[in-house]
Each structure stands twice: as C-alpha cells, then as structure tokens.
Design a protein around this motif. Structure first.
Motif, PDB file in Angstrom:
ATOM      1  N   ALA A  37       0.791  -1.217  -0.048  1.00 47.99           N
ATOM      2  CA  ALA A  37       0.073   0.025  -0.072  1.00 47.99           C
ATOM      3  C   ALA A  37       0.691   1.122  -0.019  1.00 47.99           C
ATOM      4  CB  ALA A  37      -0.833  -0.052   1.126  1.00 47.99           C
ATOM      5  N   GLY A  38       1.645   1.418   0.882  1.00 45.09           N
ATOM      6  CA  GLY A  38       2.735   2.493   0.784  1.00 45.09           C
ATOM      7  C   GLY A  38       1.950   3.526   1.548  1.00 45.09           C
ATOM      8  N   GLY A  39       2.438   4.571   1.849  1.00 48.14           N
ATOM      9  CA  GLY A  39       2.015   5.959   2.522  1.00 48.14           C
ATOM     10  C   GLY A  39       1.833   5.514   4.351  1.00 48.14           C
ATOM     11  N   VAL A  40       1.059   6.493   4.650  1.00 50.13           N
ATOM     12  CA  VAL A  40       0.663   6.684   6.035  1.00 50.13           C
ATOM     13  C   VAL A  40      -0.340   5.785   6.510  1.00 50.13           C
ATOM     14  CG1 VAL A  40       0.517   8.149   8.010  1.00 50.13           C
ATOM     15  CG2 VAL A  40       1.946   8.988   6.034  1.00 50.13           C
ATOM     16  N   LEU A  41      -0.289   4.842   7.429  1.00 49.42           N
ATOM     17  CA  LEU A  41      -1.278   4.027   7.786  1.00 49.42           C
ATOM     18  C   LEU A  41      -2.401   4.839   8.486  1.00 49.42           C
ATOM     19  CD1 LEU A  41      -2.139   0.936   7.840  1.00 49.42           C
ATOM     20  CD2 LEU A  41      -1.191   1.005  10.335  1.00 49.42           C
ATOM     21  N   ARG A  42      -3.619   4.637   7.981  1.00 47.12           N
ATOM     22  CA  ARG A  42      -4.647   5.119   8.591  1.00 47.12           C
ATOM     23  C   ARG A  42      -5.740   4.136   9.555  1.00 47.12           C
ATOM     24  NH1 ARG A  42      -6.432   8.985   3.728  1.00 47.12           N
ATOM     25  NH2 ARG A  42      -4.693  10.850   4.091  1.00 47.12           N
ATOM     26  N   ARG A  43      -6.071   3.088   8.832  1.00 49.20           N
ATOM     27  CA  ARG A  43      -6.772   1.842   9.336  1.00 49.20           C
ATOM     28  C   ARG A  43      -6.083   0.488   9.097  1.00 49.20           C
ATOM     29  NH1 ARG A  43     -12.276   1.898   6.558  1.00 49.20           N
ATOM     30  NH2 ARG A  43     -12.798   0.205   7.979  1.00 49.20           N
ATOM     31  N   ALA A 100       5.278   2.321  15.807  1.00 52.33           N
ATOM     32  CA  ALA A 100       4.666   1.241  16.135  1.00 52.33           C
ATOM     33  C   ALA A 100       3.179   1.745  17.312  1.00 52.33           C
ATOM     34  CB  ALA A 100       4.897  -0.198  16.575  1.00 52.33           C
ATOM     35  N   ASN A 101       4.014   2.453  18.442  1.00 49.52           N
ATOM     36  CA  ASN A 101       3.059   2.838  19.420  1.00 49.52           C
ATOM     37  C   ASN A 101       2.323   4.061  18.953  1.00 49.52           C
ATOM     38  OD1 ASN A 101       4.015   1.356  21.439  1.00 49.52           O
ATOM     39  ND2 ASN A 101       5.487   2.572  22.067  1.00 49.52           N
ATOM     40  N   ASP A 102       3.112   4.786  17.901  1.00 45.17           N
ATOM     41  CA  ASP A 102       2.255   5.887  17.111  1.00 45.17           C
ATOM     42  C   ASP A 102       1.057   5.376  16.209  1.00 45.17           C
ATOM     43  OD1 ASP A 102       4.020   7.508  18.487  1.00 45.17           O
ATOM     44  OD2 ASP A 102       5.151   7.898  16.587  1.00 45.17           O
ATOM     45  N   ILE A 103       1.223   4.264  15.806  1.00 37.92           N
ATOM     46  CA  ILE A 103       0.478   3.725  14.903  1.00 37.92           C
ATOM     47  C   ILE A 103      -0.968   3.196  15.784  1.00 37.92           C
ATOM     48  CG2 ILE A 103      -0.283   1.585  13.768  1.00 37.92           C
ATOM     49  CD1 ILE A 103       2.385   1.755  12.279  1.00 37.92           C
ATOM     50  N   LEU A 104      -0.656   2.696  16.996  1.00 43.10           N
ATOM     51  CA  LEU A 104      -1.579   2.056  17.834  1.00 43.10           C
ATOM     52  C   LEU A 104      -2.381   3.379  18.530  1.00 43.10           C
ATOM     53  CD1 LEU A 104       0.295  -0.663  19.609  1.00 43.10           C
ATOM     54  CD2 LEU A 104      -1.587  -1.000  17.836  1.00 43.10           C
ATOM     55  N   ARG A 105      -1.605   4.369  18.502  1.00 39.76           N
ATOM     56  CA  ARG A 105      -2.435   5.552  19.130  1.00 39.76           C
ATOM     57  C   ARG A 105      -3.160   6.239  18.131  1.00 39.76           C
ATOM     58  NH1 ARG A 105       1.793   7.497  21.041  1.00 39.76           N
ATOM     59  NH2 ARG A 105       2.218   9.020  19.548  1.00 39.76           N
ATOM     60  N   GLU A 106      -2.427   6.583  17.049  1.00 42.54           N
ATOM     61  CA  GLU A 106      -3.167   7.349  15.957  1.00 42.54           C
ATOM     62  C   GLU A 106      -4.052   6.775  14.940  1.00 42.54           C
ATOM     63  OE1 GLU A 106       0.019   9.648  14.287  1.00 42.54           O
ATOM     64  OE2 GLU A 106       0.709  10.362  16.528  1.00 42.54           O
ATOM     65  N   ALA A 107      -3.824   5.434  14.373  1.00 42.30           N
ATOM     66  CA  ALA A 107      -4.686   4.938  13.396  1.00 42.30           C
ATOM     67  C   ALA A 107      -5.581   4.260  14.156  1.00 42.30           C
ATOM     68  CB  ALA A 107      -3.756   4.062  12.549  1.00 42.30           C
ATOM     69  N   GLU A 108      -6.613   3.657  13.399  1.00 45.82           N
ATOM     70  CA  GLU A 108      -7.579   2.727  13.749  1.00 45.82           C
ATOM     71  C   GLU A 108      -7.191   1.373  13.480  1.00 45.82           C
ATOM     72  OE1 GLU A 108     -12.230   1.364  12.795  1.00 45.82           O
ATOM     73  OE2 GLU A 108     -11.537   3.572  12.051  1.00 45.82           O
ATOM     74  N   VAL A 109      -6.770   0.734  14.705  1.00 44.61           N
ATOM     75  CA  VAL A 109      -6.334  -0.896  14.646  1.00 44.61           C
ATOM     76  C   VAL A 109      -7.138  -1.739  15.549  1.00 44.61           C
ATOM     77  CG1 VAL A 109      -4.535  -2.371  15.060  1.00 44.61           C
ATOM     78  CG2 VAL A 109      -4.084   0.053  14.357  1.00 44.61           C
ATOM     79  N   ARG A 110      -7.664  -2.630  14.690  1.00 43.99           N
ATOM     80  CA  ARG A 110      -8.411  -3.656  15.509  1.00 43.99           C
ATOM     81  C   ARG A 110      -8.144  -4.994  15.063  1.00 43.99           C
ATOM     82  NH1 ARG A 110     -13.530  -5.172  13.010  1.00 43.99           N
ATOM     83  NH2 ARG A 110     -14.051  -4.249  11.083  1.00 43.99           N
ATOM     84  N   SER A 111      -8.573  -6.158  15.667  1.00 44.12           N
ATOM     85  CA  SER A 111      -8.106  -7.621  15.445  1.00 44.12           C
ATOM     86  C   SER A 111      -9.448  -8.464  15.976  1.00 44.12           C
ATOM     87  CB  SER A 111      -7.005  -8.223  16.063  1.00 44.12           C
ATOM     88  OG  SER A 111      -6.904  -8.173  17.593  1.00 44.12           O
TER      89      SER A 111
END
Length: 412
Positions: A37-43, A100-111
C-alpha cells in the motif's frame, strides 16, 4: 527414503526465526500489506485463526516489553519489509517501537479471531494515505502473499516464500525413515550442528539471565540437567528475547525441544560431529513426522508429543541404541504426554518443555534397557505408525472443537 530427500526437508523445516512464530507471522502479514500500500497508515484490520490467536495473545515480542496481536501487527506495519521473512522482528529498534506505538495511538487498529479457522491463518487489511491492500498467510507461517490492492485481486505469487516441501508420510513408514537416517552416508547431516547451535546458546543465555518466568534464578533447580537447560531456552524465547532460534515444523519451541537435549548430551559425551548431526536429524525428522499426523497447529502440545518423542529417539541413537529402541522411546513419550494441551504461547510453556524433555530422557533410558510400554496399553499399538493413527483420530474427532473452547474460555 533417500538421504537427499531427508536433507531437503530439514533445510526447509529447520530454519531461524526471531520471536514466537505466530506474532512473527502476524507482523510479516502486516508488513506485506503495508509494503504493497505505501503511505501513512490510517486503518488496519487483522483476522487470525484460533491457533494463531491463542499462541500470539500472551507471548513476549522481541525488542519490546509488550505482548499482543495488535502490537505485532503495528511493528510489522512500521517495518514494512516482508523480505525479512521469519527474522522480521530482528529489525525492531527503539525507533520502530515508537512508530508502532504511534500507529496504535493514531490509526484505527482492530483485530478479531475467526473461530472457524483452524491451522495457520492470518489476514491483514490496511488503508493508508496512498492505497488499500490486503495480505494473507495460510497453512505455513511464512506463506504470506498480497491478495489485493485497491480492491483488485492479485494472482497467487509468494511474497516471502512458503517453505513448501514434500510430506514424509507418503515416502514410507516411521521405521523406514529411521533406517534411512541410520544408513545415510557419513557426514550427511553434520550441517545440522551449525544450524541448531543457536538454540543451545539461547539455553545458556536463559539460564544465566533468568529471563521470563525466571527458571535460571531458581536456587534449587538442578541447573546442569538437560531439561532445565532446554526449559531456560523456551523461557527466554517466550519472554521476547531478541535472539534467533532454529525452528522445527514452524515452531521455535519445538526446535528448541528437539535439538537442545541432543546437543547438550552430545557435548557431555564428546560425540563426533558425524554422530551429533545424525542424532539431530533423527530428532527433528521424528518431530516432523509426528506433526504430519497432528497438524502444524493443534490442540495438543507439539513440544511434548512431537519434539519430546523426537528428542527421545535422538538420545537413544546417541546412547548407541538401535532403531527398535528409538521407536520404543518415541512411543513411550507419545503414550505418556499425548493428553498435554496447547493453551497458547507464553513463558509458562517452559514448564511443558521441562516435562517433555524429562519424559524424553526417561523414555530413552528405559528403551536402552529394553523396556517399553506394551501394545494394548491405552493408545499404544504394535507399531508407532498405528499409535499415531490412533492419536490422529483422537485429535480430529475428539479434539476438533477444543481450540475454540480454549479461546472462548481464555477470553471469557
């Protein structure tokens, strides 16, 4: 069975990994999706099968002080280098952890866990500032591929390599496999020593540091015993120590349990490289053979049932026992530990490894003395292949829903 075929199987199956293989596979799947995908992770959305879920939820992740599926996926997305394969988490640095911590804080991550998916299964979908992409890992921990980009399905082309290899069972019986290892030319398997020494090094590190639940810190523990040494390697690995181990049948703990007892005993006996390599090959191939009956991820502890039986056979060979004694030792371990459950990856696995290796040592001693559990005792049949078919049926028919029940209970 041909020596070259056995060597090729070992070269595919006895390979390095950094970290418990389920979090690694999750990170690798996320890395493949993010790389596409590249870019900045959002979801990011992660779906795992029950076996992957239970082994990834509570085990330490190398380079961090955390655990969890979301953290593993975020690390993979931060690194985004699927070509690293099962050593991906060796690339974790403080900067990667911060990302990785920034991703968990700023992006929408779910499992979520798919209770109807057995075996190795992971799917990761990402949406970034540039694109959407999905990657899947199916059947093998490193069999990851990008399946779609911006909704367009992609042809099946491996991203990190699936490690496919021919099955052992169609090649012949357990006894034919053992005879083939016995009759292989000298030095056929000496390559196994350098490949697996990292497991013994991790064991010594674990004893020295007491990492994990702290097996190395126990004052009354018989530190010199093979079982304690092997358990210390598992303890360190499950705590998230950022060191490689050599896996067997997709599992680092199985690799540890199948190799550390043989390497330790060979060193104590002053065994030659030729003998040591042959015993390592026997231990690992027995482990692989049994896992073909039970499955790569199963409700039964593979360290106990498969690697325990493998190390028992390897220890018998190291003690100058013959093929009959090797089969008897492996059968004794199967009969003793077949009911040990796999309730997920964690530092507590170290005690299961300790029990498995202790049982393997006793089974080897008994077999070398001409003792075995007689046919007709519980699951034990006349030959080990018949015993394994019984266990295969028990696992399939009697334990088919056990992983679902375990996951429901652990999450309830």
């Amino acid at each position: 069975m041909l020596t070259d075929d056995l060597r090729k199987i070992l070269e595919v199956e006895v390979v390095p990994a950094v970290g418990c293989t389920e979090p690694v596979a999750i990170a690798l799947t996320a890395a493949a999706a993010m790389h596409a995908a590249g870019g900045v992770l959002r979801r990011m959305e992660i779906v795992t099968g029950v076996g992957v879920f239970k082994n990834a939820r509570a085990v330490g992740i190398p380079g961090t002080d955390g655990v969890g599926i979301e953290l593993a996926a975020a690390l993979g997305a931060a690194i985004a280098r699927p070509e690293a394969g099962m050593e991906l988490l060796a690339l974790v640095t403080p900067d990667v952890v911060q990302t990785a911590n920034d991703i968990l804080r700023e992006a929408e991550v779910r499992s979520e866990v798919d209770l109807d998916r057995a075996g190795v299964y992971i799917r990761c979908w990402v949406e970034t500032s540039e694109a959407q992409a999905a990657a899947e890992t199916i059947d093998r921990h490193n069999n990851v591929r990008v399946v779609s980009v911006n909704g367009a399905e992609l042809p099946a082309a491996g991203c990190a390599g699936g490690g496919r290899r021919p099955a052992l069972r169609p090649m012949g019986s357990f006894r034919q496999m053992v005879d083939a290892i016995w009759g292989a030319p000298a030095d056929s398997f000496t390559f196994m020593i350098d490949r697996t020494l990292k497991n013994l090094e991790l064991a010594e590190y674990g004893l020295a540091t007491g990492t994990g639940m702290g097996i190395g810190k126990c004052p009354d523990l018989p530190q010199g015993t093979t079982a304690s040494l092997t358990a210390a390697a598992c303890d360190a690995r499950m705590s998230g120590v950022q060191r490689p181990v050599c896996t067997c049948a997709g599992s680092g703990n199985q690799g540890i349990s199948a190799t550390v007892p043989v390497l330790s005993e060979a060193r104590a006996r002053g065994a030659s490289d030729e003998v040591t390599g042959r015993c390592l090959a026997l231990s690992c191939l027995v482990t692989l053979y049994i896992k073909e009956y039970l499955g790569l991820l199963s409700p039964v502890c593979g360290c106990a049932v498969a690697a325990g039986a493998g190390s028992a056979a390897g220890l018998v060979m190291l003690g100058d026992g013959g093929p009959d004694a090797c089969e008897d030792a492996a059968s004794t371990v199967l009969a003793t530990l077949a009911g040990m459950l796999c309730d997920g990856g964690k530092v507590g696995c170290a005690m299961k490894v300790w029990a498995a290796v202790s049982t393997a040592e006793e089974a080897a001693r008994l077999a070398l003395a001409g003792c075995r559990i007689p046919a007709g005792n519980g699951v034990v049949k006349t030959g080990i292949d018949e015993t394994l078919r019984v266990l295969e049926r028990v696992a399939r028919e009697g334990m088919g829903s056990l992983d679902r029940a375990l996951v429901a209970a652990m999450c309830g």
